[in-house]
Design a protein around this motif. Structure first.
Motif, PDB file in Angstrom:
ATOM      1  N   ASN A   7      14.323  15.668 -32.526  1.00  0.00           N
ATOM      2  CA  ASN A   7      13.372  15.159 -33.293  1.00  0.00           C
ATOM      3  C   ASN A   7      12.238  15.723 -33.948  1.00  0.00           C
ATOM      4  OD1 ASN A   7      13.024  13.296 -31.165  1.00  0.00           O
ATOM      5  ND2 ASN A   7      12.686  13.785 -29.469  1.00  0.00           N
ATOM      6  N   HIS A   8      12.276  16.581 -34.365  1.00  0.00           N
ATOM      7  CA  HIS A   8      10.943  17.434 -35.554  1.00  0.00           C
ATOM      8  C   HIS A   8      11.893  17.355 -36.405  1.00  0.00           C
ATOM      9  CE1 HIS A   8       8.936  20.746 -37.226  1.00  0.00           C
ATOM     10  NE2 HIS A   8       9.836  21.410 -38.179  1.00  0.00           N
ATOM     11  N   LEU A   9      13.293  17.373 -36.515  1.00  0.00           N
ATOM     12  CA  LEU A   9      13.902  17.227 -38.416  1.00  0.00           C
ATOM     13  C   LEU A   9      13.500  15.484 -38.163  1.00  0.00           C
ATOM     14  CD1 LEU A   9      17.180  18.328 -37.740  1.00  0.00           C
ATOM     15  CD2 LEU A   9      15.287  19.704 -39.119  1.00  0.00           C
ATOM     16  N   LEU A  10      13.772  14.605 -37.166  1.00  0.00           N
ATOM     17  CA  LEU A  10      13.322  13.373 -37.640  1.00  0.00           C
ATOM     18  C   LEU A  10      11.685  13.245 -37.510  1.00  0.00           C
ATOM     19  CD1 LEU A  10      15.097  11.346 -34.885  1.00  0.00           C
ATOM     20  CD2 LEU A  10      15.367  11.274 -36.920  1.00  0.00           C
ATOM     21  N   ALA A  11      10.441  13.903 -37.240  1.00  0.00           N
ATOM     22  CA  ALA A  11       9.539  13.790 -37.598  1.00  0.00           C
ATOM     23  C   ALA A  11       9.672  13.937 -39.092  1.00  0.00           C
ATOM     24  CB  ALA A  11       8.603  14.640 -36.665  1.00  0.00           C
ATOM     25  N   GLN A  12      10.156  14.571 -39.943  1.00  0.00           N
ATOM     26  CA  GLN A  12       9.520  15.114 -41.136  1.00  0.00           C
ATOM     27  C   GLN A  12      10.314  14.222 -41.834  1.00  0.00           C
ATOM     28  OE1 GLN A  12      11.799  18.876 -41.726  1.00  0.00           O
ATOM     29  NE2 GLN A  12       9.976  20.361 -41.788  1.00  0.00           N
ATOM     30  N   GLN A  13      11.062  13.287 -41.274  1.00  0.00           N
ATOM     31  CA  GLN A  13      11.455  12.288 -41.816  1.00  0.00           C
ATOM     32  C   GLN A  13      11.589  10.799 -41.830  1.00  0.00           C
ATOM     33  OE1 GLN A  13      15.398  14.836 -42.731  1.00  0.00           O
ATOM     34  NE2 GLN A  13      15.640  13.651 -44.248  1.00  0.00           N
ATOM     35  N   SER A  14      10.502  10.302 -41.977  1.00  0.00           N
ATOM     36  CA  SER A  14      10.423   9.008 -41.008  1.00  0.00           C
ATOM     37  C   SER A  14      11.301   7.941 -41.357  1.00  0.00           C
ATOM     38  CB  SER A  14       8.518   8.760 -41.932  1.00  0.00           C
ATOM     39  OG  SER A  14       8.623   8.376 -43.113  1.00  0.00           O
ATOM     40  N   SER A  15      11.784   8.457 -42.332  1.00  0.00           N
ATOM     41  CA  SER A  15      12.760   6.232 -42.892  1.00  0.00           C
ATOM     42  C   SER A  15      13.929   6.817 -41.474  1.00  0.00           C
ATOM     43  CB  SER A  15      13.457   6.184 -44.595  1.00  0.00           C
ATOM     44  OG  SER A  15      13.912   7.824 -44.474  1.00  0.00           O
ATOM     45  N   LEU A  16      14.739   7.976 -41.933  1.00  0.00           N
ATOM     46  CA  LEU A  16      15.576   8.551 -40.355  1.00  0.00           C
ATOM     47  C   LEU A  16      14.723   8.079 -39.315  1.00  0.00           C
ATOM     48  CD1 LEU A  16      17.194  11.302 -41.862  1.00  0.00           C
ATOM     49  CD2 LEU A  16      18.162   8.837 -42.105  1.00  0.00           C
ATOM     50  N   ARG A  17      13.852   8.348 -38.887  1.00  0.00           N
ATOM     51  CA  ARG A  17      13.152   7.787 -37.221  1.00  0.00           C
ATOM     52  C   ARG A  17      13.447   6.374 -37.390  1.00  0.00           C
ATOM     53  NH1 ARG A  17       8.389  10.822 -37.433  1.00  0.00           N
ATOM     54  NH2 ARG A  17       7.278   8.319 -37.626  1.00  0.00           N
ATOM     55  N   ALA A  18      12.686   5.910 -38.961  1.00  0.00           N
ATOM     56  CA  ALA A  18      12.817   4.205 -38.399  1.00  0.00           C
ATOM     57  C   ALA A  18      14.168   3.611 -38.158  1.00  0.00           C
ATOM     58  CB  ALA A  18      11.846   3.895 -39.608  1.00  0.00           C
ATOM     59  N   GLN A  19      14.664   4.752 -38.425  1.00  0.00           N
ATOM     60  CA  GLN A  19      16.345   3.611 -39.061  1.00  0.00           C
ATOM     61  C   GLN A  19      16.757   4.065 -36.567  1.00  0.00           C
ATOM     62  OE1 GLN A  19      18.872   5.764 -41.633  1.00  0.00           O
ATOM     63  NE2 GLN A  19      19.058   4.317 -43.325  1.00  0.00           N
ATOM     64  N   MET A  20      16.839   5.028 -36.681  1.00  0.00           N
ATOM     65  CA  MET A  20      16.414   5.176 -35.105  1.00  0.00           C
ATOM     66  C   MET A  20      15.552   4.687 -34.258  1.00  0.00           C
ATOM     67  SD  MET A  20      19.206   7.365 -34.427  1.00  0.00           S
ATOM     68  CE  MET A  20      19.038   7.799 -32.923  1.00  0.00           C
ATOM     69  N   ALA A  21      14.964   4.171 -35.105  1.00  0.00           N
ATOM     70  CA  ALA A  21      13.688   3.587 -33.765  1.00  0.00           C
ATOM     71  C   ALA A  21      14.485   1.841 -34.090  1.00  0.00           C
ATOM     72  CB  ALA A  21      12.459   2.897 -34.575  1.00  0.00           C
ATOM     73  N   MET A  22      15.844   1.054 -34.952  1.00  0.00           N
ATOM     74  CA  MET A  22      15.919   0.327 -34.925  1.00  0.00           C
ATOM     75  C   MET A  22      17.087   0.017 -33.824  1.00  0.00           C
ATOM     76  SD  MET A  22      16.508  -0.208 -39.137  1.00  0.00           S
ATOM     77  CE  MET A  22      18.048  -0.394 -38.861  1.00  0.00           C
ATOM     78  N   HIS A  23      17.244   0.745 -32.956  1.00  0.00           N
ATOM     79  CA  HIS A  23      17.963   1.541 -31.950  1.00  0.00           C
ATOM     80  C   HIS A  23      17.325   1.371 -30.946  1.00  0.00           C
ATOM     81  CE1 HIS A  23      21.006   0.840 -34.958  1.00  0.00           C
ATOM     82  NE2 HIS A  23      21.304   1.641 -35.561  1.00  0.00           N
ATOM     83  N   ALA A  24      16.397   1.105 -30.607  1.00  0.00           N
ATOM     84  CA  ALA A  24      15.466   1.309 -29.084  1.00  0.00           C
ATOM     85  C   ALA A  24      16.066   1.063 -28.505  1.00  0.00           C
ATOM     86  CB  ALA A  24      13.682   0.909 -29.579  1.00  0.00           C
ATOM     87  N   GLY A  25      16.050   1.333 -27.116  1.00  0.00           N
ATOM     88  CA  GLY A  25      16.547   1.518 -26.228  1.00  0.00           C
ATOM     89  C   GLY A  25      17.643   1.536 -25.665  1.00  0.00           C
ATOM     90  N   LYS A  26      18.400   2.018 -26.269  1.00  0.00           N
ATOM     91  CA  LYS A  26      19.938   2.604 -26.448  1.00  0.00           C
ATOM     92  C   LYS A  26      20.188   3.715 -26.331  1.00  0.00           C
ATOM     93  CE  LYS A  26      21.868  -1.346 -28.026  1.00  0.00           C
ATOM     94  NZ  LYS A  26      22.958  -1.728 -27.303  1.00  0.00           N
ATOM     95  N   VAL A  27      21.467   3.917 -25.617  1.00  0.00           N
ATOM     96  CA  VAL A  27      21.016   5.427 -24.981  1.00  0.00           C
ATOM     97  C   VAL A  27      22.485   6.334 -25.507  1.00  0.00           C
ATOM     98  CG1 VAL A  27      21.958   6.821 -22.840  1.00  0.00           C
ATOM     99  CG2 VAL A  27      20.337   4.782 -22.832  1.00  0.00           C
ATOM    100  N   VAL A  28      22.539   7.393 -26.167  1.00  0.00           N
ATOM    101  CA  VAL A  28      23.982   8.241 -27.088  1.00  0.00           C
ATOM    102  C   VAL A  28      23.895   9.452 -26.387  1.00  0.00           C
ATOM    103  CG1 VAL A  28      24.050   8.866 -29.262  1.00  0.00           C
ATOM    104  CG2 VAL A  28      22.501   6.736 -29.133  1.00  0.00           C
ATOM    105  N   ALA A  29      25.937   9.448 -26.438  1.00  0.00           N
ATOM    106  CA  ALA A  29      26.037  10.855 -26.067  1.00  0.00           C
ATOM    107  C   ALA A  29      26.608  11.767 -26.895  1.00  0.00           C
ATOM    108  CB  ALA A  29      27.049  10.900 -24.402  1.00  0.00           C
ATOM    109  N   ILE A  30      26.275  12.901 -27.105  1.00  0.00           N
ATOM    110  CA  ILE A  30      27.041  13.379 -27.663  1.00  0.00           C
ATOM    111  C   ILE A  30      27.677  14.737 -27.328  1.00  0.00           C
ATOM    112  CG2 ILE A  30      27.026  15.416 -30.282  1.00  0.00           C
ATOM    113  CD1 ILE A  30      24.380  13.809 -30.698  1.00  0.00           C
ATOM    114  N   MET A  31      29.117  14.594 -27.201  1.00  0.00           N
ATOM    115  CA  MET A  31      29.276  15.490 -26.544  1.00  0.00           C
ATOM    116  C   MET A  31      30.625  16.687 -27.664  1.00  0.00           C
ATOM    117  SD  MET A  31      30.988  13.361 -23.190  1.00  0.00           S
ATOM    118  CE  MET A  31      32.026  14.561 -22.604  1.00  0.00           C
ATOM    119  N   ALA A  32      30.028  17.698 -26.917  1.00  0.00           N
ATOM    120  CA  ALA A  32      31.374  18.800 -28.389  1.00  0.00           C
ATOM    121  C   ALA A  32      31.353  19.643 -27.025  1.00  0.00           C
ATOM    122  CB  ALA A  32      30.565  19.314 -29.052  1.00  0.00           C
TER     123      ALA A  32
END
Length: 189
Positions: A7-32
């Motif tokens: 979230n800190h990195l997204l706050a530094q790059q508002s265009s990327l945060r806006a791209q994420m906002a286009m997927h509002a309500g979606k749930v993502v899992a990252i598994m490593a």
């Protein structure tokens, strides 16, 4: 815990945060494994922890983390996307494009001039694209897979999984044969 840096990195790059906002309500899992994070994308593009069923899952081997952090293009091909492939690809693109503005963060602690000098020194020592860190990560990965096998090689994992699949198929065939034999014995008696 792991969402705060993202979230800190997204706050530094508002265009990327806006791209994420286009997927509002979606749930993502990252598994490593053993690392797992599951998040809900909010309307403003901020990531919120959730236990909900993911719409998409990005899964990769833990040993890829250093290479992914260093933006190694070859490492991105080893990420498996399950579920909504389009969403997974879009989230992957956003995460790949994230950049840390270290100078901005340092300037809050030590001032603009000193922050600029520190980041310049870091670039001089390690290279602007992280060549030193990249070589170090590759050396450790090679050490952990070859010299002191802490990590399994991808080819060895694929071979093991293939053998497990073959064994499973053999067991299923044997079970079917035993079932047929048992039926034949019942019919003949």
């Amino acid at each position: 815990m792991l969402l705060a840096p993202l979230n800190h990195l997204l706050a530094q790059q508002s265009s990327l945060r806006a791209q994420m906002a286009m997927h509002a309500g979606k749930v993502v899992a990252i598994m490593a494994l053993p690392l797992q994070i599951c998040f809900l994308v909010s309307e403003d593009g901020v990531l919120q922890a959730t236990d909900a069923e993911p719409d998409t899952t990005l899964q990769f081997h833990f040993s890829l983390l250093p290479r992914l952090a260093l933006k190694d293009e070859a490492a991105y091909r080893d990420i498996a996307i399950e579920g909504d492939a389009t969403l997974g690809a879009e989230v992957g693109k956003v995460l790949k494009a994230l950049r840390w503005d270290a100078e901005e963060d340092l300037s809050r602690l030590v001032g603009d001039v000193l922050a600029h000098r520190i980041t310049q020194l870091g670039a001089d020592l390690f290279g602007t694209r992280g060549e030193f860190a990249s070589r170090l990560a590759k050396q450790y990965t090679e050490h952990w897979t070859e010299d002191a096998p802490l990590l399994a090689k991808p080819d060895d994992i694929a071979d093991f999984l293939s053998k497990v699949d073959q064994l499973r198929d053999d067991v299923e065939r044997a079970e079917k044969r035993l079932s047929r034999l048992a039926m034949d014995l019942k019919q003949s008696s």
